[in-house]
Scaffold this motif. Structure first.
Motif, PDB file in Angstrom:
ATOM      1  N   TYR A 185     -36.898  44.134  30.551  1.00 20.72           N
ATOM      2  CA  TYR A 185     -36.136  43.376  31.554  1.00 20.72           C
ATOM      3  C   TYR A 185     -36.088  44.195  32.843  1.00 20.72           C
ATOM      4  CZ  TYR A 185     -32.300  46.415  30.004  1.00 20.72           C
ATOM      5  OH  TYR A 185     -31.537  47.502  29.658  1.00 20.72           O
TER       6      TYR A 185
ATOM      7  N   LYS B  73     -31.195  43.524  36.535  1.00 17.91           N
ATOM      8  CA  LYS B  73     -30.376  42.820  35.546  1.00 17.91           C
ATOM      9  C   LYS B  73     -29.491  43.749  34.713  1.00 17.91           C
ATOM     10  CE  LYS B  73     -33.460  38.846  35.008  1.00 17.91           C
ATOM     11  NZ  LYS B  73     -34.224  38.021  34.046  1.00 17.91           N
TER      12      LYS B  73
ATOM     13  N   ARG C 221     -26.194  42.539  32.569  1.00 13.91           N
ATOM     14  CA  ARG C 221     -26.214  42.617  31.102  1.00 13.91           C
ATOM     15  C   ARG C 221     -24.992  43.371  30.599  1.00 13.91           C
ATOM     16  NH1 ARG C 221     -31.634  41.530  29.204  1.00 13.91           N
ATOM     17  NH2 ARG C 221     -31.253  42.631  27.256  1.00 13.91           N
TER      18      ARG C 221
ATOM     19  N   ASP D  83     -27.307  36.184  29.299  1.00 11.41           N
ATOM     20  CA  ASP D  83     -27.693  36.283  27.883  1.00 11.41           C
ATOM     21  C   ASP D  83     -26.487  36.566  26.991  1.00 11.41           C
ATOM     22  OD1 ASP D  83     -30.335  35.941  28.694  1.00 11.41           O
ATOM     23  OD2 ASP D  83     -30.646  38.086  28.933  1.00 11.41           O
TER      24      ASP D  83
ATOM     25  N   ASP E 280     -27.606  42.216  22.807  1.00 14.21           N
ATOM     26  CA  ASP E 280     -27.910  43.072  23.952  1.00 14.21           C
ATOM     27  C   ASP E 280     -27.477  44.495  23.633  1.00 14.21           C
ATOM     28  OD1 ASP E 280     -27.153  44.406  26.694  1.00 14.21           O
ATOM     29  OD2 ASP E 280     -28.524  42.769  27.168  1.00 14.21           O
TER      30      ASP E 280
ATOM     31  N   ARG F 189     -24.955  46.090  26.295  1.00 16.32           N
ATOM     32  CA  ARG F 189     -23.613  45.527  26.200  1.00 16.32           C
ATOM     33  C   ARG F 189     -22.896  46.015  24.942  1.00 16.32           C
ATOM     34  NH1 ARG F 189     -24.968  40.555  27.534  1.00 16.32           N
ATOM     35  NH2 ARG F 189     -25.190  39.735  25.441  1.00 16.32           N
TER      36      ARG F 189
END
Length: 495
Positions: A440, A444, A448, A454, A459, A462
């Motif tokens: 990615y 982003k 995230r 998303d 993730d 996260r």
């Protein structure tokens, strides 16, 4: 397999060189030789490229099983490959093979699991696979009777697929007390019923099991080193990442934009190095503080061979067997799987990690800490754990059971904090690795971490941030409690 005893007899009769332990895998690669390591085939030159060619998955099954005469004909046209969900680290495939003419009797469909290794560099696959082979040899007493390791290729391995099971869920852990108790008993049997492999003991020249060394601190130290290296690479692409990663790790920022005072590339590079050095020092201090805290508070915390990653996704259930058993779930209807992080560790870390995993987060990277079991539930689980441990050790009933449970409960609270730091660091490291591998864009990263994109999918960044936030909360609570206790003792004249 359909006939495991025949499979093992065939393994013993093969003419491949016989090697043992993690060093056996190393030797086979060094010599470029197909070998039997831990009495299973190892083909180091064989690799699976599942992203480009799914037939390589089937080919790996054919090659490994043909080493011991399990397959007598081509299976390319009859085997069915399907992707299995639930693997956060590895790519998992189910391969169904028409067994009527190719494999052992009785005629049926034989299914195997093909595991393609992920998390490169974070897991010692030689040690992990040797450990798994030894666990599978302990059939029935430690691991599920139908769990087995069949062979290894260059970037993965093949295992049996336990039939008629499903992965547990967070709801199962919350609602099915008999399930949680059975998992607790299985953890006690693993801790005290598994013969620790000699290569784990030789590492530190250990002469007594009382001198076992937990792998926990060495793993965290190596992850910290790898994390700093990768953060350095990422920040060289975009200096803004310094603040973002500092915030994810520690809950604060380093105000990079205020450190760089001109447009000089050399000055920018120097500032980045200074700030990353600061992050490295904070990581090291945090880990050392936690290690010192554990050793000071729990110097006699038991150490054994532990799973280290018991979560709902690593627990398989056979609901059909459970429904036919008046006592609920047992060792036949519950299987712990995925032993890739298994190593010598604190037994109460293993239990504490299981307690933390009740909160989930393996779907969207955001655990729900309201689901943590109450202290009373934790106390009951520990009582069950002690009873099962004593059965394994033939100790009879434990004297002063309440005192021991209280002692273990104290350890359990400390090691929950350790679990948060451990998997928090893991999550950030996995996320930075994904970034460097181009999974990615840099733009982003912040979104995230903040859960702005998303949000319904897994993730790593996260998840790592969430676990570290919880770690800091528990640490702060622990420090405040200790300060209040010290103040009370001082003012009451007990200090």
């Amino acid at each position: 397999m359909a006939n495991r005893c025949h499979y093992l007899r065939t393994l013993m009769s093969t003419n491949l060189p016989r090697l043992h332990g993690p060093g056996g895998f190393t030797q086979a690669r060094r010599e470029g030789a197909n070998s039997m390591v831990e009495n299973r085939p190892y083909i180091p030159s064989l690799t699976v490229d599942h992203l480009q060619d799914e037939t390589t998955v089937v080919n790996a099954v054919k090659v490994i099983l043909s080493c011991v005469g399990e397959i007598e004909a081509d299976i390319e046209n009859t085997a069915k490959v399907s992707i299995m969900s639930g693997g956060l680290t590895n790519a998992l495939f189910r391969v169904d093979i028409d067994n009527e003419q190719q494999l052992l009797q009785p005629p049926a469909t034989t299914s195997v699991l093909v595991r393609i290794f992920g998390a490169e560099g974070m897991i010692d696959r030689d040690k992990e696979t040797a450990n798994f082979a030894r666990l599978c040899n302990s059939k029935g007493s430690v691991v599920h009777s139908q769990l087995d390791y069949l062979g290894r290729f260059g970037n993965g391995r093949i295992e049996t697929l336990i039939p008629n099971v499903r992965a547990a869920t967070i709801c199962d852990l919350e609602e099915k007390e008999d399930l949680v108790f059975e998992v607790t008993r299985q953890m006690a049997r693993l801790h005290y019923g598994f013969d620790i492999p000699e290569y784990l003991l030789e590492k530190d020249s250990i002469s007594s099991l009382d001198q076992l060394k937990p792998v926990l601190w060495d793993v965290l130290a190596s992850w910290n080193d790898e994390l700093i290296t990768k953060i350095s690479h990422a920040c060289s692409r975009d200096p803004r990442l310094v603040d973002i990663f500092s915030s994810a790790l520690f809950g604060d920022t380093l105000q990079f934009e205020h450190v760089v005072t001109d447009d000089s590339e050399d000055r920018n590079e120097s500032a980045i190095k200074e700030l990353i050095s600061h992050i490295a020092q904070k990581l090291t201090r945090e880990t050392r503080w936690l290690q010192d805290h554990v050793i000071e508070r729990h110097p006699d915390a038991p150490i054994a061979f532990c799973h280290n990653d018991v979560n709902a996704g690593n627990i398989l259930l056979n609901d059909g067997l459970e429904s036919g058993n008046s006592n609920g779930y047992n060792r036949d209807s519950v299987a712990m799987i995925d032993y890739e992080y298994a190593e010598l560790n604190y037994t109460m870390y293993d239990m504490a990690n299981f307690i933390c995993e009740h909160c989930g987060g393996n779907d969207n990277g955001i655990p729900n800490y309201k689901l943590i079991p109450s202290l009373e539930v934790q106390r009951n689980l520990l009582r069950e754990y002690v009873q099962e441990r004593d059965k394994v050790l033939n100790n009879g009933a434990t004297k002063n059971d309440n005192d021991e449970v209280a002692k273990l409960l104290s350890q359990l609270q400390t090691f929950q904090m350790v679990s948060h730091l451990y998997w928090g660091t893991w999550g950030i490291l996995q996320g930075v690795t994904e970034l460097l591998e181009g999974e990615y864009e840099i733009e982003k990263v912040q979104s995230r971490l903040n859960g702005q994109i998303d949000i319904d999918s897994w993730d790593n960044l996260r998840y790592g941030k969430s676990r570290l936030v919880r770690y800091r909360e528990q640490k702060q609570s622990m420090l405040e409690t200790s300060q209040k206790q010290m103040s009370y003792l001082y003012h009451s004249g007990r200090l």
